[in-house]
Scaffold this motif. Structure first.
Motif, PDB file in Angstrom:
ATOM      1  N   SER C 178      86.780  27.424  -8.935  1.00  0.00           N
ATOM      2  CA  SER C 178      85.369  27.138  -9.358  1.00  0.00           C
ATOM      3  C   SER C 178      84.519  27.198  -8.466  1.00  0.00           C
ATOM      4  CB  SER C 178      85.520  25.719  -9.858  1.00  0.00           C
ATOM      5  OG  SER C 178      85.952  25.746 -11.291  1.00  0.00           O
ATOM      6  N   PHE C 179      83.285  27.970  -8.749  1.00  0.00           N
ATOM      7  CA  PHE C 179      82.099  28.099  -7.640  1.00  0.00           C
ATOM      8  C   PHE C 179      82.398  29.028  -6.498  1.00  0.00           C
ATOM      9  CE2 PHE C 179      82.064  23.759  -9.291  1.00  0.00           C
ATOM     10  CZ  PHE C 179      80.873  23.689  -9.933  1.00  0.00           C
ATOM     11  N   ALA C 180      83.498  29.581  -6.459  1.00  0.00           N
ATOM     12  CA  ALA C 180      83.500  30.790  -5.653  1.00  0.00           C
ATOM     13  C   ALA C 180      82.581  31.971  -5.883  1.00  0.00           C
ATOM     14  CB  ALA C 180      85.169  31.348  -5.576  1.00  0.00           C
ATOM     15  N   GLU C 196      87.753  26.783  -4.003  1.00  0.00           N
ATOM     16  CA  GLU C 196      86.643  26.134  -4.637  1.00  0.00           C
ATOM     17  C   GLU C 196      85.599  26.428  -3.532  1.00  0.00           C
ATOM     18  OE1 GLU C 196      86.914  22.789  -7.171  1.00  0.00           O
ATOM     19  OE2 GLU C 196      85.077  21.940  -6.150  1.00  0.00           O
ATOM     20  N   ASP C 197      84.437  27.103  -4.007  1.00  0.00           N
ATOM     21  CA  ASP C 197      83.380  27.456  -3.150  1.00  0.00           C
ATOM     22  C   ASP C 197      83.571  28.360  -2.059  1.00  0.00           C
ATOM     23  OD1 ASP C 197      80.977  25.689  -4.017  1.00  0.00           O
ATOM     24  OD2 ASP C 197      82.214  23.958  -3.711  1.00  0.00           O
ATOM     25  N   GLY C 198      84.712  28.968  -2.074  1.00  0.00           N
ATOM     26  CA  GLY C 198      84.760  30.046  -1.305  1.00  0.00           C
ATOM     27  C   GLY C 198      83.910  31.276  -1.348  1.00  0.00           C
ATOM     28  N   GLU C 213      85.314  26.210   0.660  1.00  0.00           N
ATOM     29  CA  GLU C 213      84.196  26.285   1.377  1.00  0.00           C
ATOM     30  C   GLU C 213      84.185  27.262   2.613  1.00  0.00           C
ATOM     31  OE1 GLU C 213      82.998  22.121   2.009  1.00  0.00           O
ATOM     32  OE2 GLU C 213      82.930  21.821  -0.166  1.00  0.00           O
ATOM     33  N   THR C 214      85.106  28.074   2.616  1.00  0.00           N
ATOM     34  CA  THR C 214      85.105  29.183   3.760  1.00  0.00           C
ATOM     35  C   THR C 214      84.435  30.407   3.408  1.00  0.00           C
ATOM     36  OG1 THR C 214      87.008  27.675   4.456  1.00  0.00           O
ATOM     37  CG2 THR C 214      86.590  29.972   5.395  1.00  0.00           C
ATOM     38  N   LEU C 238      69.297  26.247   3.686  1.00  0.00           N
ATOM     39  CA  LEU C 238      70.651  26.198   3.490  1.00  0.00           C
ATOM     40  C   LEU C 238      70.775  26.575   1.903  1.00  0.00           C
ATOM     41  CD1 LEU C 238      71.804  23.286   5.570  1.00  0.00           C
ATOM     42  CD2 LEU C 238      72.215  25.699   6.061  1.00  0.00           C
ATOM     43  N   VAL C 239      71.830  27.386   1.708  1.00  0.00           N
ATOM     44  CA  VAL C 239      72.071  28.024   0.225  1.00  0.00           C
ATOM     45  C   VAL C 239      73.299  27.452  -0.584  1.00  0.00           C
ATOM     46  CG1 VAL C 239      72.337  30.053  -1.047  1.00  0.00           C
ATOM     47  CG2 VAL C 239      70.946  30.054   1.008  1.00  0.00           C
ATOM     48  N   TYR C 240      74.342  27.285   0.343  1.00  0.00           N
ATOM     49  CA  TYR C 240      75.575  26.933  -0.315  1.00  0.00           C
ATOM     50  C   TYR C 240      76.000  25.477  -0.181  1.00  0.00           C
ATOM     51  CZ  TYR C 240      75.556  32.002  -0.898  1.00  0.00           C
ATOM     52  OH  TYR C 240      75.305  33.238  -1.196  1.00  0.00           O
ATOM     53  N   PRO C 241      76.679  24.848  -0.947  1.00  0.00           N
ATOM     54  CA  PRO C 241      77.431  25.653  -2.260  1.00  0.00           C
ATOM     55  C   PRO C 241      76.323  25.794  -3.152  1.00  0.00           C
ATOM     56  CG  PRO C 241      78.593  23.357  -1.717  1.00  0.00           C
ATOM     57  CD  PRO C 241      77.369  23.579  -0.835  1.00  0.00           C
TER      58      PRO C 241
END
Lengths: 273, 273, 273
Positions: C178-180, C196-198, C213-214, C238-241
C-alpha cells in the motif's frame, strides 16, 4: 460483404459485418470473427482464426496517392490464431501456427517463419526477417531491417532500433542469432549483433555486439559473465543455454533438446540448430 | 448514418458503417474508410484520409455526466493521412499534412502545427503544443503541458512526464526547443528544458536541462559532448546539427538548409528558424 | 443483435452495431456505445458506461479448440467508465467506479477492487490481484501473478515482470504494498517486493526488495534516501508519505488523511490502512 471473386473453402465461418475483398482465398476451416476487414489478395490457409475487427492486407503507402488498392499479396499460414484488432499489411508472408495477441501491427515486407508468437501491442515495422519458433512478447518494437533468427526470445517493451544518427536516411538493422534472449525493456542500438545464446538483461541499453553465450546488463550495457553462470535462485540449478532446460512449445517438447537434436542427425535432416 | 446537418463536399467518399454526427463538415475529396465514427462538430479539411474505425471528436469528460455531447470543436487540416483506429478528442486543432500511424490517441486541448507525423500507438495526453515539422515516432507518450517546438524529433518509447512529486496536483511540462533530438526509450522528467539542437541519447533518464547543442546519455543523464562531435560511423562525416545533413520531408528538401534559410531572408519572410 | 436470454434493465442504452451475447445482464442505466461486443455470461452493474467497440467477456484459450464459448463469467461493478476499444476477458471481477482509458487489455483471472483507474494501452496479463484506489497510468504492463495492494500508484511504461530466468515455466510475481509509488518507465524484476510507502524512481531497474518508505533509483536500482527527505522543488515542502499531501479522488478527499483515518477508528470500522 464478400466480393464475388473471393474463394471460400469448406466449413469457413464469417461472422457479421465482415468485409472480404477481391481475390481473397480463405481455405477450409478458417474462422473470421465479427467485423474483420480482409482486403484484396489475401490468402489465409486452413484452420486459421482471425479475431474480431482485425484488418488483414492493410494498405501500403501507394494506396493513398489515388485511393486504389495495388496488388500486395499476403499469405497467412495454417492454424494461425490472430486475436482482435491486429493490422497486418500486404506484401508479407507469415508461416504456420502463428499466434498473436491483441492490437498487433505487422507492416509490409516482413517474412515470418513457423511457430512464431507475437504479443499484444507489438509493432513489427516491416522489412524484417523473423525465423521459426521465435517468441516476441507484448509491446515489443521491431524496427525495419531487423533480422531475428530461430528460437529467439524477446520480452516486453524491448526496442530494436535502426538509425545510427537520427534523423538520417541510413538504416542499420539489429541482428539476433539463434537462442538469444532479450529481456524486458532493453534497447538494442542500430547495427548491433547479438550472437548465439547471448543474454541481454532487463533495461540494458546495448551499443556493442553481444558475444556468444555472454550476459550483458546496464546502461550502457557491459559484459558481466557467461550465460552458463546463471542459476535458478530457487533451486540453484544452472539454466542456460535455455534449450537444455526449457521445452514447452519447442520441437523438442517430447524428448528434450539433445535427443531431438540427435534424432535430426540420424534421420539425415539438415542439422541447422 | 449521416446526420442531416452534416455538410459534405464534392467527391467525398464515406465507406460502409460510418457514423457522421451533427454539424460535421467534410470538405472536398475527403475519404472516410470503413467504420469511422465522426462525432459532432468535427471539421475535416479537403483531401484528408481517415483510416478504418478511427474515432474523431471523441468525448471529453463532460460527456459522461449526462451522456450528452457538449460542443468541443475539432479541426483537422488539409491532406491529413490518419491511419486506422486513431482516437482524437474534441477541442483540438491539427494543421495541414498531418500523418499518423495506427491506434494513435490525441486528447483535448492539443494544438498541432503543419507537417507533423505521429507514429503507431503514440499517446498525446492533451493540453500540449506541438510545432511544425515535428516527427514523433511510434509508442511515444507526450504528457500534459508539454511544449514541443518546430523541427523536433522524438523516437519510439520516449516519455515526456509532468508530475514532479507523483501523485500530486502539480503539472510541470517538458519543453523541447527546435531541432532537438530525443532518442529511443528516454524519459524526460518534469519541467526539464531541452534546448535547441540538444540530443538525448537512447535510454537516458533526463533530470536536468539539456543545454544547446549538447549530448546527454545515461541514467541519470550526463553531458558527454557537443553534438558537433558526433560522426557517422560508416563515413566518418559529422552529422549534427542535423538540419545541414538531413532534408527528407523538410521545407529545405529541394535546396538544402542553408540555401532555404537564406532564401527566407531575401524574400523578407519572418525568419523564425 | 441482442440474444434472447439477455437481461436488460431500465434506461439502458445500446447504440448501433452492438452484439449482446447469451446470459448477459445489463443493469439499469448502463450505456453501451457503438459497436461493442458483449460476449456470453457478462454482468455489467448499474450506471456503467462502455465505450465504442470495447469487447467485454473476450474468449479464453479454451475457445479456440472447438470455437465454442465456455462459461467464464465476468462482473463489472457499478458506475464503470470504460473507454473505447478495451478488451476484457472472462473469469475476471472488477469492482465499482472503475475507470479505464482507450485500448486497455485485461486478461482472465484478474480481481480488481473498487475505485481503480487504468490508463490507455495498459495491459493486465491476468492472474493478478489489484486492490482498491489503485492508479495505473498509461501503457503499464502488469505481468501474471502480480499483487498490487490498496492506494498504489504506477506511472506510464512501468513493467512488472515475472520470469526469473526467461524463458522458463516459473512465475514469480511482483508484490507492491500500500501507498507505494512506481514512477515512469521503471522495470520491477520477478519476485521483487516493494514495501509500504516505497518509491521507485523513473527509469529504475529494480532487482531487490524496496524497504518501507525508501527511495530507489538507477539501473540497477540503489537505495538513496527515505521518502521523508523528498521536497517539492517549488515550495520546499515535504511531500511523502503522499497520503498526507494528496487527496484528489481518495476516500479522505473531504477531510484529509488523518481526520479520515481517525474517523474510521471512532466508527469502529476495520482499520486496514
Amino acid at each position: 460483404m464478400i466480393h464475388s471473386t473471393a474463394k471460400i473453402g469448406r466449413n469457413v465461418t464469417i461472422k457479421e459485418d465482415g468485409i472480404i475483398g477481391e481475390n481473397v482465398t480463405l481455405e477450409d476451416d478458417v474462422y473470421i470473427d465479427y467485423g474483420c476487414i480482409i482486403r484484396d489478395n489475401v490468402h489465409i490457409k486452413k484452420g486459421s482464426f482471425i479475431g474480431a475487427r482485425t484488418i488483414i492486407g492493410e494498405y501500403l503507402m501507394d494506396f493513398y496517392k489515388d485511393k486504389t488498392n495495388k496488388v500486395h499479396p499476403l499469405i497467412i499460414g495454417e492454424n494461425a490464431l490472430i486475436r482482435t484488432e491486429n493490422v497486418i499489411y500486404g506484401d508479407t508472408i507469415i508461416g504456420d501456427n502463428f499466434q498473436s495477441g491483441h492490437k498487433v501491427t505487422i507492416r509490409e515486407k516482413t517474412i515470418i517463419g513457423n511457430n512464431v508468437r507475437v504479443g499484444t501491442l507489438s509493432d513489427i515495422q516491416g522489412y524484417c526477417e523473423i525465423g521459426n519458433y521465435v517468441g516476441i512478447h507484448s509491446n515489443v518494437h521491431i524496427g525495419q531491417k531487423s533480422k531475428i533468427n530461430d528460437y529467439v526470445w524477446i520480452f516486453p517493451y524491448v526496442v530494436l532500433t535502426n538509425d545510427p544518427t537520427p534523423p538520417s536516411e541510413v538504416m542499420l538493422g539489429v541482428t539476433i542469432d539463434s537462442f538469444a534472449v532479450i529481456a524486458t525493456g532493453s534497447i538494442i542500438l542500430p547495427g548491433v549483433h547479438v550472437c548465439e545464446d547471448g543474454f541481454v538483461g532487463a533495461g540494458a541499453v546495448v551499443n556493442r555486439d553481444v558475444p556468444k553465450e555472454t550476459v550483458v546488463v546496464g546502461n550502457p550495457a557491459k559484459e558481466i559473465c557467461s550465460v552458463s553462470k546463471i542459476k535458478n535462485k530457487l533451486t540453484g540449478e544452472l539454466v542456460y543455454p535455455w534449450r537444455y532446460t526449457f521445452k514447452r512449445g519447442m520441437p523438442w517438447e517430447e524428448s528434450g533438446y539433445e535427443s531431438w537434436y540427435n534424432s535430426l542427425d540420424i534421420r539425415g535432416d539438415e542439422k541447422n540448430v
